[in-house]
Design a protein around this motif. Sequence first.
Motif, PDB file in Angstrom:
ATOM      1  N   GLU A   1       0.904  -1.065  -0.045  1.00  0.00           N
ATOM      2  CA  GLU A   1       0.178   0.044  -0.054  1.00  0.00           C
ATOM      3  C   GLU A   1       0.977   1.349  -0.052  1.00  0.00           C
ATOM      4  O   GLU A   1       0.510   2.354  -0.571  1.00  0.00           O
ATOM      5  N   LEU A   2       1.854   1.206   0.430  1.00  0.00           N
ATOM      6  CA  LEU A   2       3.041   2.508   0.754  1.00  0.00           C
ATOM      7  C   LEU A   2       3.398   2.344  -0.680  1.00  0.00           C
ATOM      8  O   LEU A   2       3.586   3.594  -1.249  1.00  0.00           O
ATOM      9  N   SER A   3       3.929   1.411  -1.152  1.00  0.00           N
ATOM     10  CA  SER A   3       4.579   1.417  -2.492  1.00  0.00           C
ATOM     11  C   SER A   3       3.505   2.128  -3.517  1.00  0.00           C
ATOM     12  O   SER A   3       3.848   3.038  -4.313  1.00  0.00           O
ATOM     13  N   THR A   4       2.342   1.737  -3.416  1.00  0.00           N
ATOM     14  CA  THR A   4       1.100   2.338  -4.203  1.00  0.00           C
ATOM     15  C   THR A   4       1.072   3.819  -4.188  1.00  0.00           C
ATOM     16  O   THR A   4       0.802   4.592  -4.946  1.00  0.00           O
ATOM     17  N   ALA A   5       1.046   4.185  -2.864  1.00  0.00           N
ATOM     18  CA  ALA A   5       1.008   5.682  -2.222  1.00  0.00           C
ATOM     19  C   ALA A   5       2.269   6.489  -2.943  1.00  0.00           C
ATOM     20  O   ALA A   5       2.110   7.846  -3.476  1.00  0.00           O
ATOM     21  N   LEU A   6       3.364   5.862  -2.851  1.00  0.00           N
ATOM     22  CA  LEU A   6       4.539   6.529  -3.486  1.00  0.00           C
ATOM     23  C   LEU A   6       4.209   6.809  -4.843  1.00  0.00           C
ATOM     24  O   LEU A   6       4.916   7.589  -5.520  1.00  0.00           O
ATOM     25  N   ARG A   7       3.861   5.732  -5.608  1.00  0.00           N
ATOM     26  CA  ARG A   7       3.790   5.744  -7.323  1.00  0.00           C
ATOM     27  C   ARG A   7       2.573   6.781  -7.409  1.00  0.00           C
ATOM     28  O   ARG A   7       2.711   7.672  -8.063  1.00  0.00           O
ATOM     29  N   ASP A   8       1.456   6.911  -6.578  1.00  0.00           N
ATOM     30  CA  ASP A   8       0.465   7.812  -6.837  1.00  0.00           C
ATOM     31  C   ASP A   8       1.058   9.306  -6.698  1.00  0.00           C
ATOM     32  O   ASP A   8       0.573  10.259  -7.369  1.00  0.00           O
ATOM     33  N   ALA A   9       2.048   9.588  -5.719  1.00  0.00           N
ATOM     34  CA  ALA A   9       2.632  10.686  -5.427  1.00  0.00           C
ATOM     35  C   ALA A   9       3.105  11.263  -6.724  1.00  0.00           C
ATOM     36  O   ALA A   9       3.418  12.299  -7.241  1.00  0.00           O
ATOM     37  N   LEU A  10       4.117  10.220  -7.200  1.00  0.00           N
ATOM     38  CA  LEU A  10       4.731  10.506  -8.274  1.00  0.00           C
ATOM     39  C   LEU A  10       4.177  10.884  -9.584  1.00  0.00           C
ATOM     40  O   LEU A  10       4.416  11.875 -10.420  1.00  0.00           O
ATOM     41  N   MET A  11       3.100  10.151  -9.966  1.00  0.00           N
ATOM     42  CA  MET A  11       2.256  10.541 -10.946  1.00  0.00           C
ATOM     43  C   MET A  11       1.578  11.682 -10.795  1.00  0.00           C
ATOM     44  O   MET A  11       1.357  12.357 -11.850  1.00  0.00           O
ATOM     45  N   SER A  12       1.246  11.898  -9.616  1.00  0.00           N
ATOM     46  CA  SER A  12       0.484  13.399  -9.495  1.00  0.00           C
ATOM     47  C   SER A  12       1.340  14.561  -9.628  1.00  0.00           C
ATOM     48  O   SER A  12       0.998  15.630 -10.380  1.00  0.00           O
ATOM     49  N   ALA A  13       2.805  14.393  -9.536  1.00  0.00           N
ATOM     50  CA  ALA A  13       3.650  15.467  -9.824  1.00  0.00           C
ATOM     51  C   ALA A  13       3.886  15.646 -11.104  1.00  0.00           C
ATOM     52  O   ALA A  13       3.959  16.678 -11.794  1.00  0.00           O
ATOM     53  N   VAL A  14       3.892  14.285 -11.797  1.00  0.00           N
ATOM     54  CA  VAL A  14       3.997  14.450 -13.336  1.00  0.00           C
ATOM     55  C   VAL A  14       2.759  15.189 -13.952  1.00  0.00           C
ATOM     56  O   VAL A  14       2.989  15.888 -14.948  1.00  0.00           O
ATOM     57  N   GLN A  15       1.592  14.740 -13.525  1.00  0.00           N
ATOM     58  CA  GLN A  15       0.402  15.228 -14.087  1.00  0.00           C
ATOM     59  C   GLN A  15       0.230  16.696 -14.048  1.00  0.00           C
ATOM     60  O   GLN A  15      -0.427  17.316 -14.689  1.00  0.00           O
ATOM     61  N   ALA A  16       0.793  17.197 -12.911  1.00  0.00           N
ATOM     62  CA  ALA A  16       0.712  18.541 -12.463  1.00  0.00           C
ATOM     63  C   ALA A  16       1.666  19.591 -13.070  1.00  0.00           C
ATOM     64  O   ALA A  16       1.799  20.550 -13.050  1.00  0.00           O
ATOM     65  N   GLY A  17       2.599  18.738 -14.091  1.00  0.00           N
ATOM     66  CA  GLY A  17       3.628  19.345 -14.458  1.00  0.00           C
ATOM     67  C   GLY A  17       4.762  19.756 -13.805  1.00  0.00           C
ATOM     68  O   GLY A  17       5.644  20.400 -14.217  1.00  0.00           O
ATOM     69  N   GLU A  18       4.820  19.351 -12.648  1.00  0.00           N
ATOM     70  CA  GLU A  18       5.952  19.647 -11.637  1.00  0.00           C
ATOM     71  C   GLU A  18       7.152  18.683 -11.969  1.00  0.00           C
ATOM     72  O   GLU A  18       8.455  18.991 -11.361  1.00  0.00           O
ATOM     73  N   LEU A  19       7.148  17.706 -12.300  1.00  0.00           N
ATOM     74  CA  LEU A  19       8.197  16.739 -12.591  1.00  0.00           C
ATOM     75  C   LEU A  19       8.160  16.246 -14.210  1.00  0.00           C
ATOM     76  O   LEU A  19       7.158  15.754 -14.720  1.00  0.00           O
ATOM     77  N   SER A  20       9.070  16.467 -14.861  1.00  0.00           N
ATOM     78  CA  SER A  20       9.096  16.350 -16.269  1.00  0.00           C
ATOM     79  C   SER A  20       9.513  14.829 -16.725  1.00  0.00           C
ATOM     80  O   SER A  20      10.662  14.587 -16.745  1.00  0.00           O
ATOM     81  N   LEU A  21       8.776  13.916 -16.555  1.00  0.00           N
ATOM     82  CA  LEU A  21       8.801  12.455 -16.651  1.00  0.00           C
ATOM     83  C   LEU A  21       7.646  11.839 -17.533  1.00  0.00           C
ATOM     84  O   LEU A  21       6.725  12.207 -17.747  1.00  0.00           O
ATOM     85  N   ASP A  22       8.077  10.924 -18.619  1.00  0.00           N
ATOM     86  CA  ASP A  22       7.158  10.228 -19.124  1.00  0.00           C
ATOM     87  C   ASP A  22       6.402   9.362 -18.131  1.00  0.00           C
ATOM     88  O   ASP A  22       6.926   8.684 -17.371  1.00  0.00           O
ATOM     89  N   PRO A  23       5.240   9.077 -18.127  1.00  0.00           N
ATOM     90  CA  PRO A  23       4.284   8.318 -17.153  1.00  0.00           C
ATOM     91  C   PRO A  23       4.908   7.117 -17.188  1.00  0.00           C
ATOM     92  O   PRO A  23       5.056   6.173 -16.349  1.00  0.00           O
ATOM     93  N   ALA A  24       5.400   6.603 -18.251  1.00  0.00           N
ATOM     94  CA  ALA A  24       5.740   5.157 -18.493  1.00  0.00           C
ATOM     95  C   ALA A  24       7.209   4.840 -17.687  1.00  0.00           C
ATOM     96  O   ALA A  24       7.380   3.830 -17.399  1.00  0.00           O
ATOM     97  N   ASP A  25       7.884   5.874 -17.314  1.00  0.00           N
ATOM     98  CA  ASP A  25       9.237   5.821 -16.590  1.00  0.00           C
ATOM     99  C   ASP A  25       8.983   5.794 -15.150  1.00  0.00           C
ATOM    100  O   ASP A  25       9.801   5.472 -14.346  1.00  0.00           O
ATOM    101  N   VAL A  26       7.617   6.055 -14.858  1.00  0.00           N
ATOM    102  CA  VAL A  26       7.455   5.940 -13.279  1.00  0.00           C
ATOM    103  C   VAL A  26       7.137   4.440 -12.959  1.00  0.00           C
ATOM    104  O   VAL A  26       6.567   3.694 -13.508  1.00  0.00           O
ATOM    105  N   PRO A  27       7.969   3.703 -12.061  1.00  0.00           N
ATOM    106  CA  PRO A  27       7.876   2.325 -11.862  1.00  0.00           C
ATOM    107  C   PRO A  27       6.394   1.839 -11.389  1.00  0.00           C
ATOM    108  O   PRO A  27       5.739   2.610 -10.734  1.00  0.00           O
TER     109      PRO A  27
END
Length: 554
Positions: free
Chosen positions: A5-31
């Motif tokens: 569950e913590l792993s999922t929460a961390l991934r969600d946090a990363l995806m949120s930052a990507v979607q907000a444009g604060e983190l320049s990552l391809d979503p496919a690069d988020v593990p």
Amino acid sequence: MTPAELSTALRDALMSAVQAGELSLDPADVPAEVRVERPKNRDHGDWATSVALQLAKKAGRPPRDVAALVRERLVRVPGVKAVDIAGPGFLNVTLDAAAAGELARAIVEAGTAYGTAAEPTGERVNLEFVSANPTGPIHLGGTRWAAVGDSLARILTASGAQVTREYYFNDHGAQIDRFARSLLAAAHGEPTPEDGYGGAYIGEIAQQVVARVPGLLEQPREQQQEAFRREGVELMFGEIKKTLADFGVEFDVYFHEDSLHTSGAVERAVARLRELGRVYEADGATWLRTSDFGDDKDRVVVKSDGQPAYISGDLAYYLDKRERGFDRCVLMLGADHHGYVGRMMAMCAAFGDEPGTNLEILIGQMVNLLKDGVPVRMSKRAGTVVTLEDLVEQVGVDAARYSLVRSSVDTSIDIDLDLLVKRSNDNPVYYVQYAHARTSNVAVNAAAAGVHREDAFDPALLTDETESLLLAALAEFPSVVARAGELREPHRLARYLEELAGRFHKFYDACRVTPRAGEEVTDVHRTRLWVNDATRQVLANGLALLGVSAPERM
């Protein structure tokens, strides 16, 4: 909160930052799964992850900046008490007591499924181990592989792979002829042939063959030898199968070496390699270009007299496994086969496969038995070697399996027979099994005292340090199983169970599950019973993966 569950929460946090444009990552690069681990220093929190360091280069940001973006989102997740950024960009996560304690209920509700993969991986694994020649009882080296191989098969299955246990039945070649001649000599009361097999078991099997085939000793000598070959191999292999079954090891496939030479499999393998341009003719023989793939020299596949060389059977057998649909062929060999690895990997590459992926070879080191501090070197029945039956007779199946699995196969081990029969904490298998028996006894006493799990569960009450440490160990179980499978190291699971047993014994000493005489039953007692029962489940699950029983009383 579980590690998953913590792993999922961390991934969600990363995806949120990507979607907000604060983190320049391809979503496919988020593990898909963010790896979390227990920090070595408990002052650093409950869990740690290096995901910010892993993604920083792709994001074009310093690791600590990536970590800060994750932190500001993760601290808002219910159950997360604190998130700290350490060093170059590690994230240390501390859970509140209630979130950490929720794991106890999750484990109890998951039952035997806790620690197993949620979904099959789809990978088909052929795991070949033991494969002892049917010319005598299984010696200690084969016994080690029986314990380790079967445990690895269970762990890989729990990790989502489809595993086939396979035994390569060596019923072709000179060693079978020597075995037959040894039986023939024993039946006639003659000395063992110079290159033959000795030991009381030879005489025993010879007598059984004579009883099976009326008038055998009156037949021509050549016919007698063929009968001893046919019947003796069947009897010896029957004994090997029974010994392994009694040891808790069953195989899905018994593959006969002889079939490779009678079915045309060798010729098909050579033809395939010829199509690939991997073989050539020289000096009247057929050669395989293994030196092109890292071997120290090319290998003869078909000798100048037209007879297949030894490696030809390996070629045919490997190709047969791949044609049966196995993605990964894992082969376990003894220390005396170390020089064999290079040519086998070259063979794999010659077929166009990837060494280390399509073919893995594990090498196991020697096992020594000690009794009264002195090495045990001879078997009463086999004569020249100590056998699986000798070890089990001394210490029992559980202690034998556990002692063989708890050390890395890369190292030689000394097994102290005197230690393994002691009922003390110095005996590792007793220590772990006793912890399980103690959890069972706690549950019985709790029921008698009116402490019932279903009456309450308040994980916020789990504030004692021993409770926290025990829950932390319980949370690690799935990752330990996965890691043991990935690295082909079942000993990691055994060592984990010993650590878990130690954590439980400290919890038992510090935290009462049943009230003292005259005390009321409270929600603290009921909640601790969940922790006790979760520990019992994990110990049972772990021991089952090692093929060791989980006794309720000792």
